[in-house]
Design an enzyme around this catalytic site. Sequence first.
Site, PDB file in Angstrom:
ATOM      1  N   LYS A  54       0.843  -1.205   0.000  1.00  0.00           N
ATOM      2  CA  LYS A  54       0.000   0.000   0.000  1.00  0.00           C
ATOM      3  C   LYS A  54       0.879   1.257   0.000  1.00  0.00           C
ATOM      4  O   LYS A  54       0.592   2.232  -0.693  1.00  0.00           O
ATOM      5  CB  LYS A  54      -0.931  -0.012   1.224  1.00  0.00           C
ATOM      6  CG  LYS A  54      -2.022  -1.073   1.127  1.00  0.00           C
ATOM      7  CD  LYS A  54      -2.779  -1.315   2.441  1.00  0.00           C
ATOM      8  CE  LYS A  54      -3.745  -2.486   2.262  1.00  0.00           C
ATOM      9  NZ  LYS A  54      -4.527  -2.810   3.464  1.00  0.00           N
ATOM     10  N   GLN A  98      -4.333  -1.216   9.719  1.00  0.00           N
ATOM     11  CA  GLN A  98      -4.321  -2.583   9.195  1.00  0.00           C
ATOM     12  C   GLN A  98      -4.826  -3.559  10.256  1.00  0.00           C
ATOM     13  O   GLN A  98      -4.420  -3.495  11.419  1.00  0.00           O
ATOM     14  CB  GLN A  98      -2.890  -2.942   8.762  1.00  0.00           C
ATOM     15  CG  GLN A  98      -2.755  -4.270   8.053  1.00  0.00           C
ATOM     16  CD  GLN A  98      -3.392  -4.302   6.658  1.00  0.00           C
ATOM     17  OE1 GLN A  98      -3.611  -3.265   6.033  1.00  0.00           O
ATOM     18  NE2 GLN A  98      -3.710  -5.487   6.187  1.00  0.00           N
ATOM     19  N   ASP A 124     -11.091   2.722   4.147  1.00  0.00           N
ATOM     20  CA  ASP A 124     -11.446   1.302   4.145  1.00  0.00           C
ATOM     21  C   ASP A 124     -12.965   1.108   4.021  1.00  0.00           C
ATOM     22  O   ASP A 124     -13.424  -0.008   3.767  1.00  0.00           O
ATOM     23  CB  ASP A 124     -11.011   0.655   5.466  1.00  0.00           C
ATOM     24  CG  ASP A 124      -9.712  -0.118   5.361  1.00  0.00           C
ATOM     25  OD1 ASP A 124      -9.461  -0.712   4.297  1.00  0.00           O
ATOM     26  OD2 ASP A 124      -8.965  -0.144   6.353  1.00  0.00           O
TER      27      ASP A 124
END
Length: 308
Positions: A54, A98, A124
């Site tokens: 990412k 994460q 997200d």
Amino acid sequence: MAAVTLDGAALARRMREDLQPEVAAFTARAGRPPGLALVLVGDDPASHVYVGSKRTHGAEVGFRVDLHQRPADTSLEEVLALVRDLNAAPDIDGILVQSPLPSAMGADAARRVFETIDPAKDVDGFTAENVGRLVQNREGLVACTPAGIIELLERQGIAIAGKRAVVIGRSDIVGKPMALLLLHRHATVTIAHSRTPDLPAVCREADILVAAIGRAGFVTPDFVKPGAAVIDVGMNAVTSEADVIGFFGADSKRHEAWRKRGSVLMGDVHPAVADVAGALTPVPGGVGPLTIAMLMRNTLTAAERRVR
Ligand code: GUN
């Protein structure tokens, strides 16, 4: 009949190329690049790989990417405080924490952290605000994996409207948002799961079958209508040599890879499905790269909404 391979890696590359001029235009207009904060707590090896990817791809499209790495014994309060700081940071447009978080943080830690993220920066798409907006088909930020799958289907010209879609798996991150996105595009959608009776028969109804169960090779040819588009969200490490040979054969590249590393990555879909499906995403190189490309798209979207 051999299924067409849906090359997610190639599509993700094109998506990043499409993003670059838009990011450059944003940067010229706003006087700063879009800012993405990645929060990585603990030492889960897979998470380190994902976050590394990412970070690299974010920098490649022209973002400022800040990595906030914390040790496994970081307290939940410390992570919540970091998220609140990032919520208040004017140059940060997207925040990604994460998961999984270290288990010592407690069972509901991830939910508490996600709920603390400002919905405008929730790239997200995990906050209740953004999930609610998705349910109502209103503008918001949508979870990256299902959004990437829609992008793949649309760019590959796979019709959704009027089709039967079956999603196996009911997670908040993939199964539920996937079903809603397909529904909003006028598919007739079934969410199947571990308690669905006669799962193969239900799945055989599908023109579009999305497998998000987390069990290596679970979807066998008897689950698949001939010609269906099969999307494999699974990322499973297979460590047993007998399983690798059973799935791929003794002379396969995967068996060779297993000999070197003692483990191979495979999806939820059995390799023999390629003989029945019309189109199939590979693992690796299918859904994974699209998820990351969609994170970049969401971050630019969040940045544009914040400065308009
Ligand atoms: N862990 C595995 N997939 C994801 C994802 O899409 N977002 C976050 N934040 N964590 C993950």
